[in-house]
Design an enzyme around this catalytic site. Structure first.
Site, mmCIF file in Angstrom:
data_model
loop_
_atom_site.group_PDB
_atom_site.id
_atom_site.type_symbol
_atom_site.label_atom_id
_atom_site.label_comp_id
_atom_site.label_asym_id
_atom_site.label_seq_id
_atom_site.Cartn_x
_atom_site.Cartn_y
_atom_site.Cartn_z
ATOM 1 N N TYR A 1 0.217 0.320 -0.550
ATOM 2 C CA TYR A 1 0.916 0.493 0.821
ATOM 3 C C TYR A 1 2.179 1.597 1.340
ATOM 4 O O TYR A 1 2.635 1.395 0.432
ATOM 5 C CB TYR A 1 1.674 -1.458 0.907
ATOM 6 C CG TYR A 1 2.178 -2.106 2.335
ATOM 7 C CD1 TYR A 1 0.751 -2.033 3.217
ATOM 8 C CD2 TYR A 1 2.487 -2.198 2.897
ATOM 9 C CE1 TYR A 1 0.819 -2.467 4.152
ATOM 10 C CE2 TYR A 1 3.513 -2.915 4.389
ATOM 11 C CZ TYR A 1 1.766 -2.920 4.265
ATOM 12 O OH TYR A 1 2.002 -3.869 5.664
ATOM 13 N N TRP B 1 5.484 1.603 1.837
ATOM 14 C CA TRP B 1 6.541 1.706 1.758
ATOM 15 C C TRP B 1 7.036 2.458 -0.049
ATOM 16 O O TRP B 1 8.060 1.983 -0.666
ATOM 17 C CB TRP B 1 7.414 -0.016 1.490
ATOM 18 C CG TRP B 1 6.971 -0.005 3.215
ATOM 19 C CD1 TRP B 1 6.135 -1.228 3.320
ATOM 20 C CD2 TRP B 1 8.279 0.757 4.555
ATOM 21 N NE1 TRP B 1 6.622 -1.188 5.067
ATOM 22 C CE2 TRP B 1 7.671 -1.055 5.487
ATOM 23 C CE3 TRP B 1 9.009 0.744 4.321
ATOM 24 C CZ2 TRP B 1 8.368 0.086 6.801
ATOM 25 C CZ3 TRP B 1 9.471 1.586 5.305
ATOM 26 C CH2 TRP B 1 9.557 0.733 6.870
#
Length: 763
Positions: free
Chosen positions: A111, A113
């Site tokens: 992901y 982030w």
């Protein structure tokens, strides 16, 4: 005590400077940031926290019995091993799976982030490694945040990024907007965060300035504080998940009272007559009038009609939070919000129209950087198989099963190895007990992590990765004017290594080191990525310092493009010369493309549909599982700001005093939230800032099962995703539906289990 030498760095929640004062890390936000995020103060306690992973670990059962499906993940002992042994084992397993099952047997989970740095971006690193050194992987598409919107917007208005980032700016709102209809609000806890870094948090100030000029903000939703006080918003409480019905009621008043902009609808849109037949009840015998909408959403009919009349004839902006589409039929509020803006004739006007997710992230509502910002090339992936990101449990539990997605009939691949670097699915995903079952089906789960998240605890091979403070990098993004030299602020924790160094060592074992590294070390790559921006600045005769100068200065101001309204603004100015990139070239109020898919859960125009899960019986309350204010998703949950927001070690759940009183719950009590999927503990906070019948528990508390051997263990820390439903928004997008869930709440009276989420596993 000496004043520390502060060096520049950047994070998704702000640019900052930091340095050591004795054994304490001092973190100061960038001086030009008018509203810095408190999340920055998670760093000082996190950098040397006991939750950090100190050395490579391998699950004992995997070591002794080899790879294969097992329900022992998350239950077995983890055994420390040397780096050489861990890398040798992993390289051998990658070869085995590739040779026996093809690269279609490998899923590259990640992901985006993990880091604001453009080089040490774990998602880019793992995908580059799997493409170049292994030969490809099964990928995921879209995001948990905006899975439904990612798919619906290109059909009806335009590609996701241009529509969300380039259409309406905060500057234009301050200057032009008369009324903001904010469905789900624009909470500044969300806009505190932006991928690639944020140098200036402007949202709170922009709303303050707009309100002072006379702009009126209406907040529609179950939570009063989803707009900041500075907006001076009027709160219109409505039942969770009923925004589409409310918007239909507003649209009905506009249509029947002749307040809609027929000229705009005729020239700029397709499909309005078909939609109007539905709206007025010609197709199904049910007029979607204010009284009909009121019965569903709880807003009085007179108020609905009054709002519609007030909206007509002024500069109106319709916004909606990510949260609206993170629910059953999540495509519908996105579509209907755009239709409402079209009926008002506002799309493409400065400060008006429709802006999906304004305020949901720091980069929406800002002008674009006028020079390119480089990222790490990921290579080419020859594997065509993919899944919508929120369908990972479905894939692992049902290999070979068919599924629909955006007009395609697809099949879930048969994945044997999951490689996760950057991200924590035990935060993002829904129905965590089902996710545990899904991960039990694979042969091997590999995780790079800096701390002992639940995902790391469930891995077969755990490789300790550095955190951002322990690396050099460049912080930059396409909607922030500051490029930041991210200096290293601390040495790597224990045996932790950069993801890049881990992948380079693995690539060497697979005979692909040169192809993966291209002969560069980390600093060489950072200089290489910087050069693209430097050259573009030089072409424009703008200051373009060499890398060493940039690194010493610590930051570089970059030029911004003019605010033209993007593709939507150009379309409004000249629809023939600048058609929208939709099938018709116009705003699609009804979509022939979507209608042709034949999905009963996503028809060819915005529609109100009944939901599978609503409160009642043994689960009488709505749970709103929204984003936390004290951390980014689950990152640094053990940091000072995040830990300080908890009560008695638990995440805090808000409940209306009426609902609390009916259950004998007092302020600060530990409560049990439960439904048919699972249960968790949380601390109760009584508040009138949410509707009766609604409780709110933010996501991101690390999953902490009281008894890992139990099939449905109690999470003692307060992770709401043990309760949420793992089902797609519709067959169109298969997006995440984790925002809303039906639950019961009771006061917890048993022996209170300790919270051990941040303790290293025994091994």
């Amino acid at each position: 005590m000496d004043v520390p030498d502060l060096k520049p760095h950047s994070s998704h929640w702000g640019v900052f400077r930091a340095g050591w004062q004795g054994d304490t890390l001092v973190v100061e936000p960038h001086p030009s940031d008018p509203d810095p995020s408190a999340i920055l103060q998670n760093f000082p306690e996190a950098v040397r926290h006991r939750a950090r992973i100190a050395q490579p670990m391998v699950r004992r059962g995997w070591l002794e019995h080899g790879p294969g499906p097992t329900d022992r993940r998350g239950r077995d002992e983890l055994v420390p091993v040397s780096w050489d042994r861990a890398l040798d084992l992993l390289a051998g397993e990658l070869r085995r799976v590739r040779d026996a099952h093809g690269v279609e047997g490998i899923f590259g989970g990640s992901y985006g982030w993990s880091s604001a740095g453009r080089f040490h971006h774990a998602q880019s690193q793992v995908h580059r490694f799997l493409n170049i050194a292994v030969g490809g992987y099964v990928r995921s598409v879209n995001s948990y945040s905006a899975g439904a919107a990612n798919v619906i917007l290109p059909h009806i208005l335009g590609p996701f990024e241009p529509v969300t980032r380039h259409s309406v700016t905060w500057e234009a709102i301050v200057q032009h907007t008369g009324l903001v209809l904010a469905f789900g609000g624009m909470a500044v806890r969300n806009s505190a965060v932006g991928g690639g870094g944020v140098s200036r948090h402007v949202e709170r100030g922009a709303m303050r300035e707009a309100a002072a000029r006379g702009c009126r903000f209406l907040l529609f939703g179950p939570l009063r504080d989803d707009l900041p006080q500075e907006a001076g918003a009027e709160w219109v409480p409505l039942s969770p998940g009923t925004d589409t019905a409310l918007m239909l009621g507003l649209a009905h008043t506009l249509a029947t009272e002749g307040l809609h902009d027929r000229a705009f609808l005729d020239r700029f849109c397709v499909g309005y007559p078909e939609f109007e037949d539905y709206l007025l009840g010609r197709t199904d015998g049910v007029a979607k009038d204010a009284a009909w909408a009121s019965a569903i959403c709880g807003v009085p009919a007179d108020q609905i009609m009054a709002i519609a009349r007030q909206a007509a004839g002024q500069r109106v902006l319709v916004t909606m939070a990510h949260s609206l589409q993170r629910a059953e039929h999540g495509e519908q509020p996105v579509w209907m919000g755009m239709v409402l803006a079209a009926m008002l004739g506002q799309i493409g006007l400065p400060g008006g129209g429709f802006n999906y997710a304004l305020g949901s992230i720091a980069h929406y509502g800002k002008r674009m950087v006028a020079v390119p910002v480089a990222g790490l090339p990921q290579g080419r992936n020859p594997v065509r198989a993919f899944i919508p990101v929120a369908r990972i449990s479905d894939m692992l539990l049902n290999p070979g099963a068919p599924f629909d997605y955006n007009g395609q009939a697809l099949t879930y691949p048969d994945v044997k190895l999951v490689y996760w670097a950057g991200g924590n699915p035990f935060h993002h995903h829904q129905d965590l007990n089902r996710l545990r079952e899904a991960f039990a089906k694979v042969d091997t789960l590999v995780v790079h992590e800096s701390a002992w998240t639940a995902t790391a605890r469930h891995a077969d091979i755990v490789l300790p990765a550095t955190m951002t403070l322990e690396r050099e990098d460049i912080g930059a993004t396409t909607t922030d004017p500051l490029m930041v030299a991210m200096h290293r602020l601390a040495p790597p924790f224990a045996e932790a290594r950069d993801d890049y160094d881990i992948f380079a060592a693995l690539a060497e074992r697979l005979g692909k080191r040169e192809e993966f590294t291209e002969g560069r070390d980390a600093r060489g790559w950072i200089e290489h990525l910087y050069e693209r921006t430097r050259a573009a600045l030089a072409e424009k005769n703008l200051p373009a310092p060499d890398f060493e100068t940039f690194w010493q200065q610590g930051e570089l101001e970059m030029p911004l493009e003019e605010d033209t309204g993007g593709i939507v603004g150009a379309f409004r100015r000249d629809p023939e010369a600048a058609p929208l990139p939709t099938p018709s070239g116009k705003v699609e109020i009804a979509s022939a493309t979507i209608a042709a898919f034949g999905y009963d859960d996503c028809p060819g125009h915005p529609t109100w549909m009944d939901r599978v899960e609503v409160p009642g019986g043994e689960a009488p309350l709505w749970l709103v599982a929204n984003q936390p204010a004290t951390r980014l998703h689950s990152q640094l949950d053990f940091g000072g700001t995040s830990a300080g927001s908890k009560h008695r070690g638990r995440e805090v759940m808000r409940i209306h005093p009426t609902d609390a009183g009916a259950r004998g719950v007092a302020e600060g009590d530990i409560v049990r939230l439960f439904n048919q999927r699972g249960a968790c503990l949380a601390a109760a906070a009584l508040s009138e800032d949410l509707m009766p019948g609604v409780v709110q528990l933010p996501t991101g508390a690390w999953y902490d099962p009281a008894d890992a051997e139990d099939a449905k263990p109690l999470c003692v820390h307060g992770n709401p995703n043990v309760l949420t439903r793992d089902a797609g928004t519709s067959r169109l997008s298969q997006g995440c539906t984790g925002q809303l869930t039906a639950v019961q709440v009771e006061r917890f009276t048993g022996n209170l289990p300790p919270v051990k989420a941040w303790d290293p596993p025994v091994g």
